[in-house]
Design an enzyme around this catalytic site. Structure first.
Site, PDB file in Angstrom:
ATOM      1  N   HIS A  74       0.835  -1.217   0.000  1.00 33.64           N
ATOM      2  CA  HIS A  74       0.000   0.000   0.000  1.00 33.64           C
ATOM      3  C   HIS A  74       0.866   1.262   0.000  1.00 33.64           C
ATOM      4  CE1 HIS A  74      -3.491  -2.548   0.996  1.00 33.64           C
ATOM      5  NE2 HIS A  74      -2.657  -3.171   1.818  1.00 33.64           N
ATOM      6  N   SER A 111      18.702  16.974 -16.785  1.00 37.23           N
ATOM      7  CA  SER A 111      17.926  18.207 -16.861  1.00 37.23           C
ATOM      8  C   SER A 111      18.681  19.259 -17.648  1.00 37.23           C
ATOM      9  CB  SER A 111      17.630  18.730 -15.453  1.00 37.23           C
ATOM     10  OG  SER A 111      17.015  20.000 -15.503  1.00 37.23           O
TER      11      SER A 111
END
Length: 466
Positions: A188, A318
Site C-alpha cells: 500500500h 535536466s
C-alpha cells in the site's frame, strides 16, 4: 525518371522502369496516399510473404500445377525477397484494402517480374504471371493471414523472446547477488515487514517468466494457417493437398510447427489467435510497467526519495538543474508500454470486426502487433543494457530505513501479542524512538529478549533452515 507500361484488367499503367512492381501496385500507390512515409507495410510481412510464395511454388511444382521452369524461377525470386534484396520494391501502406490484396499483388508482381527476368524475359511481359503462376491456388484472403501469422511468430522468436529472456537473466543474477541484503518491504506504499533486495528483484524475474510463458502459450495458435482456404475457406481453385504442403514447407523453413487450420472458414473470418497473442503481449508489457515503476521509486532521490538502489547515470537529466540524474530508461520503457496498450486495443477491436466469411482489418492488426513486438524488444534490451545491469544497492540508505521500520514489531506478536506490539509501535512513532527503546521503556521485553526475537534476516526468511 523513365517508365514502362504495365497492364492489368483495368488497362495500362505507367510504372517506374527500375521497379519490379506492376500495375496493381502502382494503382494502390496512387489510390492510397495515407501515411505514406510512416505506415509502410512492415518488412516482416513482406519477408513472410516471400517464404509463403516460395512454399507455394514448391507445392504447385510437386502437385504438377506449375511447369518446372516457372516454379524454379519463382522459388529463386521469392528467396531473394526473403533475403531482403528487393525491399525498396514494396512501397505500399498499411491502410489499403482490409484483406491485404494490394500487398499480396505487390508481392506477386515483384516475384513475377523478377522470375521473368531470371528466365530472360522483359519486365511486364508476364511470362511468369503474377496471378496464374505466383498466386496459383491462392487468394489474398488466405495468404495475408498466413503471412501475418508467420511474420508475428518469427518476430516473437527472433526479437521479443531473446530480449525478455536476457532481462530475466539479469534480474536473476541480481537477485542472487543481493540475497543477503535485508530491506524494508512495502505494501500500500507503506512500510511493511522486511524482505531482501534479492527477493524483491527475484519477484521481477518471476513475473516476467510468467507473462512470457503466457505469450509463448498463445503463440501456438499462430501455427494454424489459413492457406488453402482461398477466397472464403472452401479451397476453390486450390489443389486439395496444396495448403497442407505449403504449411509443411513453411514449417521446414522456419523451424516452427506450422500446419493448416482445422477450420479454414474461421481462419479467414476471424483472427482470435492474433488477438490472444496481442493480449498476452499487453500483459507482459503491464509487468514491465510495474517493474519500471518499482525501479524508479526505489532509485528516487538522491536525498528526498527512497534511494535504496542506484541506477546508471547515462546522460544529464535536466537542461536547467545541473547534476540531475533521471530514470530515463524507465521512462522510455513505460512509454512503450503505453503504446503497446493502445495497439492491443486496436488489435482487439479490429479482431471483432469480421463480417460473414472475412475479417477486413488484417493489415492494421499485423502492423500493430509487429510494432508492439519490435518496440518492446528494443525497449527491454535498452533497459537491460543501460539500467538493469547497473542496479546496485545503497546499503547505507537501506540500513537507515530498516532500523526505522516500525513493522519490525510484527516479530513480537507471538511473544507478547498483537496489542502490546502495536502499543510499542505507537510509542516509538509518537516519541521518535526506536522499537527497542519503546519496548524496554514499556517493560514488555528485556534487551536480550528483544535482540533474540527481532532479527531482520529472520523476518525476511522466516522458514529458512526449517
Amino acid at each position: 525518371m523513365e517508365y514502362r507500361i504495365e497492364r492489368d484488367t483495368m488497362g495500362e499503367v505507367r510504372v517506374p522502369a527500375d521497379k519490379y512492381w506492376g500495375a496493381q501496385t502502382q494503382r494502390s500507390l496512387e489510390n492510397f496516399r495515407i501515411g505514406t512515409d510512416r505506415f509502410r507495410m512492415p518488412l516482416e510481412i513482406i519477408r513472410a510473404y516471400g517464404m509463403l510464395k516460395k512454399a507455394a511454388a514448391r507445392a504447385n511444382l510437386e502437385l504438377g500445377e506449375l511447369p518446372e521452369e516457372i516454379a524454379k524461377a519463382i522459388i529463386q525470386a521469392a528467396e531473394e525477397v526473403v533475403q531482403g534484396k528487393w525491399d525498396d520494391h514494396f512501397p505500399l501502406v498499411v491502410f489499403q484494402t482490409g484483406s491485404g490484396t494490394q500487398t499480396n499483388m505487390n508481392v506477386n508482381e515483384v516475384i513475377a517480374n523478377r522470375a521473368s527476368e531470371i528466365l530472360g524475359k522483359p519486365l511486364g511481359s508476364k511470362y511468369v504471371h503474377p496471378n496464374d503462376h505466383v498466386n496459383r491456388g491462392q487468394s489474398s484472403n488466405d495468404t495475408f493471414p498466413t503471412a501475418m501469422y508467420v511474420a508475428v511468430a518469427l518476430a516473437l522468436h527472433q526479437r521479443l523472446y531473446p530480449a525478455v529472456e536476457g532481462l530475466i537473466r539479469t534480474f536473476t543474477a541480481k537477485a542472487q547477488a543481493f540475497d543477503q541484503i535485508v530491506k524494508v518491504g512495502r505494501t500500500h506504499l507503506m512500510d511493511a515487514v522486511p524482505i531482501t533486495l534479492g527477493q524483491e528483484i527475484g519477484s521481477w524475474a518471476a513475473q516476467l517468466k510468467t507473462t512470457l510463458a503466457a505469450v509463448k502459450e498463445m503463440e501456438k495458435g499462430l501455427y494454424n494457417l489459413a492457406i488453402g482456404g482461398t477466397a472464403v475457406g472452401t479451397g476453390l481453385n486450390a489443389h486439395p493437398r496444396f495448403g497442407e504442403l505449403v504449411a509443411k514447407y513453411l514449417a521446414e523453413e522456419t523451424g516452427l510447427p506450422f500446419r493448416v487450420a482445422e477450420n479454414r472458414f474461421a481462419a479467414l473470418a476471424a483472427h482470435d489467435e492474433l488477438v490472444n497473442v496481442m493480449g498476452a503481449i499487453r500483459t507482459l508489457a503491464g509487468a514491465l510497467m510495474k517493474i519500471g515503476n518499482d525501479v524508479r521509486w526505489l532509485a528516487s532521490g538522491p536525498y528526498a526519495g527512497i534511494g535504496e538502489i542506484t541506477i546508471p547515470a547515462n546522460e544529464p537529466g535536466s537542461s536547467i538543474m545541473p547534476g540531475k540524474v533521471n530514470p530515463t530508461q524507465v521512462e522510455a520503457l513505460t512509454m512503450v508500454v503505453v503504446r503497446v496498450y493502445g495497439n492491443d486495443h486496436t488489435v482487439a477491436f479490429a479482431g471483432s470486426q469480421g463480417n460473414f466469411q472475412l475479417n477486413v482489418y488484417k493489415p492494421v492488426m499485423a502492423y500493430s502487433t509487429l510494432e508492439s513486438i519490435n518496440l518492446l524488444a528494443d525497449a527491454v534490451a535498452s533497459f537491460d543494457a543501460h539500467l538493469a545491469q547497473g542496479i546496485e544497492p545503497n546499503l547505507e540508505r537501506i540500513e537507515e530505513h530498516l532500523q526505522k521500520n516500525p513493522m519490525l514489531a510484527t516479530a513480537l506478536n507471538k511473544a507478547i501479542g498483537y496489542d502490546k506490539a502495536a502499543e510499542i509501535v505507537k510509542k516509538a512513532l509518537k516519541e521518535k524512538k526506536t522499537l527497542k527503546q519503546a519496548a524496554l521503556e514499556l517493560g514488555y521485553l528485556t534487551e536480550e529478549e528483544f535482540d533474540r526475537i527481532v532479527v531482520p534476516m529472520r523476518l525476511a526468511k522466516p522458514h529458512e533452515g526449517a
